[in-house]
Design an enzyme around this catalytic site. Structure first.
Site, PDB file in Angstrom:
ATOM      1  N   ALA A   1      11.469   4.848   0.976  1.00 30.61           N
ATOM      2  CA  ALA A   1      11.341   4.738  -0.476  1.00 30.61           C
ATOM      3  C   ALA A   1       9.904   4.436  -0.890  1.00 30.61           C
ATOM      4  CB  ALA A   1      12.276   3.649  -0.997  1.00 30.61           C
TER       5      ALA A   1
ATOM      6  N   TYR B   1      11.265   1.699   3.866  1.00 30.55           N
ATOM      7  CA  TYR B   1      10.006   2.348   4.255  1.00 30.55           C
ATOM      8  C   TYR B   1       9.925   3.738   3.622  1.00 30.55           C
ATOM      9  CZ  TYR B   1       6.415   4.401   7.299  1.00 30.55           C
ATOM     10  OH  TYR B   1       5.283   5.031   7.781  1.00 30.55           O
TER      11      TYR B   1
ATOM     12  N   ASN C   1      -4.648   3.412   3.457  1.00 30.04           N
ATOM     13  CA  ASN C   1      -4.004   3.614   4.749  1.00 30.04           C
ATOM     14  C   ASN C   1      -3.149   2.426   5.184  1.00 30.04           C
ATOM     15  OD1 ASN C   1      -3.805   4.710   7.659  1.00 30.04           O
ATOM     16  ND2 ASN C   1      -4.903   2.776   7.938  1.00 30.04           N
TER      17      ASN C   1
ATOM     18  N   LYS D   1       7.145   5.066   0.840  1.00 28.35           N
ATOM     19  CA  LYS D   1       6.279   6.205   1.139  1.00 28.35           C
ATOM     20  C   LYS D   1       6.540   7.373   0.194  1.00 28.35           C
ATOM     21  CE  LYS D   1       3.808   4.540   4.505  1.00 28.35           C
ATOM     22  NZ  LYS D   1       2.355   4.338   4.331  1.00 28.35           N
TER      23      LYS D   1
ATOM     24  N   SER E   1       3.990   9.300   4.716  1.00 28.23           N
ATOM     25  CA  SER E   1       4.720   9.541   5.956  1.00 28.23           C
ATOM     26  C   SER E   1       5.664  10.726   5.728  1.00 28.23           C
ATOM     27  CB  SER E   1       5.534   8.310   6.352  1.00 28.23           C
ATOM     28  OG  SER E   1       6.486   8.622   7.364  1.00 28.23           O
TER      29      SER E   1
ATOM     30  N   GLY F   1      -6.549  -1.012   5.905  1.00 27.85           N
ATOM     31  CA  GLY F   1      -5.954  -0.940   7.243  1.00 27.85           C
ATOM     32  C   GLY F   1      -6.908  -0.308   8.236  1.00 27.85           C
TER      33      GLY F   1
ATOM     34  N   ILE G   1       3.034   9.603  15.255  1.00 32.08           N
ATOM     35  CA  ILE G   1       1.666   9.370  15.725  1.00 32.08           C
ATOM     36  C   ILE G   1       1.690   8.192  16.692  1.00 32.08           C
ATOM     37  CG2 ILE G   1      -0.719   8.934  15.054  1.00 32.08           C
ATOM     38  CD1 ILE G   1       0.440  11.522  13.912  1.00 32.08           C
TER      39      ILE G   1
END
Length: 438
Positions: A348, A346, A280, A350, A333, A201, A379
């Site tokens: 789960a 999301y 990332n 992370k 995160s 990424g 961010i």
């Protein structure tokens, strides 16, 4: 032989798939230095300056209709070239005379030009550094103004797409070589002071900041992308120019193991083994749990968790475990720590990254590999583009530092965790969130 400004020479009448070998003297002025064997095939790398479509006076190298001698191989006659949409020559075409093996002319004809070449089927990518005087005048202190005014902007030129004979791949520092028609060069000890970092990424907001931070810290950088090719290539070019390191753009769908394997193949060939892996790459989505489809769930976990598995396992197997050294840094995160409403899949995925980090750190610590994790807060990246101003202001007010994070905040933490300053840190989750989660 080494080609530092390469363009491909295609010998159109040479049999496809055929390869032969030639004996080339190591030093024409010292017969006692012996010979080496080089391969030759239908396609070779030559210097871009060894071809001119419209030659200047007394030019004795390749141009349409002219013959040259490929050092110790054959005499070839140029027949034309291929250009891209911008008019740049991308390939040169020629025909060879099979009766001239070794560069001889049985019929006695004179061929004035001799150029060096590297077999395009059997070569190694190389970085070559050209040094010139540090200052533009002999005594900068004797001049008006600061000595900085007289720094030579061309004192160091880093060429990162050079093509060298395959035998140089095993050359060790500080052995020196004379490259034909170029000068003397010595092998640098890359592993002693320069690491190779792969950032997945790398074309995104946080990813590009991490790539930049690692490049400024002296790392070679592989900028991964899935679809943002132009952005990744532009970033790699910028890092090479501004940081004086080698950087490349590499494509992969991290959900697909074969695609990941091909990405690592390219990094291995161009930069060497991956010393630092930053996982990332990721996706985000907001949806009620009851509205999630199985495809939503699968895409989230395959990208944000399985992608970390695929890349980490490949980095460990190929390089880190064999050399007993390496760093893996996973970007999770804060929602992986505490969960987020409407982002169950999301959260789960992370959370899985955090669990993977801690377990893997225990498993590979004795092998000299450190594994850590950063859990960013809010961010300001493209992932925030769907939030309205009121929501963003509310998130700011919920943050104890009354500010939202930037990609550089994450990059600064990443560079530290990837450095020797963090050599006693592994299995940890660093929250970079302004106090949002305490």
């Amino acid at each position: 032989m080494c080609v530092i400004h390469p363009v491909k020479l295609v010998i159109t009448n040479y049999p496809e798939g055929q390869t032969e070998t030639f004996e080339v003297e190591n030093n024409p002025n010292r017969p006692e230095d012996g010979f080496r064997t080089v391969t030759f095939s239908r396609e070779c790398w030559i210097e871009a300056e060894d071809f001119m479509e419209e030659p200047i006076k007394k030019y004795q190298r390749l141009y349409p209709g002219n013959e040259v001698r490929l050092k110790s191989a054959y005499i070839v006659k140029c027949t034309g070239c291929k250009k891209d949409e911008n008019g740049n020559v991308t390939e040169v075409y020629a025909e060879y005379d099979p009766e001239t093996r070794g560069g001889n002319t049985p019929d006695g004809r004179k061929v004035r030009g001799t150029i060096h070449w590297v077999d395009a089927e059997n070569y190694v990518d190389a970085e070559v550094r050209l040094y010139d005087n540090l200052f533009t005048v002999p005594d900068p202190d004797a001049q008006e103004g600061s000595f900085l005014d007289y720094l030579n902007p061309k004192s160091l030129e880093v060429l990162t797409d050079c093509k060298a004979e395959k035998s140089l791949a095993t050359a060790e520092a500080p052995k020196s070589f004379q490259f034909m028609r170029l000068g003397y060069f010595c092998v640098a000890s890359r592993k002693s002071n320069m690491k190779t970092a792969l950032v997945t990424g790398g074309a995104g907001g946080i990813g590009s900041a991490i790539c930049t931070g690692l490049a400024r810290a002296g790392c070679q950088v592989a900028v991964h992308y899935n679809t943002k090719k132009e952005t990744a290539e532009a970033l790699a070019a910028q890092l090479q120019k501004s940081c004086g390191i080698k950087a490349i753009a590499v494509q992969a769908d991290i959900k697909d193991r074969e695609s990941v394997n091909r990405m690592f193949d390219k990094v291995d060939k161009s930069l060497g083994g991956v010393d630092i892996l930053v996982n990332n790459a990721g996706i985000a989505q907001q949806k009620l749990f009851t509205d999630l489809t199985y495809d939503d769930w699968r895409a989230m976990l395959d990208t944000n968790l399985s992608g970390v598995f695929n890349c980490s396992q490949e980095a460990l197997r190929r390089h880190m475990l064999p050399v007993h050294s390496g760093v893996i840094l996973n970007i999770s995160s804060m929602w992986g720590q505490v969960g987020a409403s409407c982002e169950v899949h999301y959260s789960a995925a992370k959370a899985g990254v955090i669990g993977l980090t801690k377990a893997l750190a225990k498993e590979v610590g004795l092998s000299g590999v450190r594994v850590n994790c950063i859990a960013p807060g809010v961010i300001m990246t493209d992932m925030m583009k769907d939030f309205d101003g009121e929501t963003i202001q509310s998130l700011r007010e919920e943050t104890p530092l009354n500010a939202l994070g930037t990609p550089k905040d994450i990059a600064d933490a990443a560079v530290f965790l990837c450095s020797e300053k963090a050599k006693f840190i592994t299995g940890q989750v660093l929250g970079v969130n302004g106090g949002f989660i305490i």
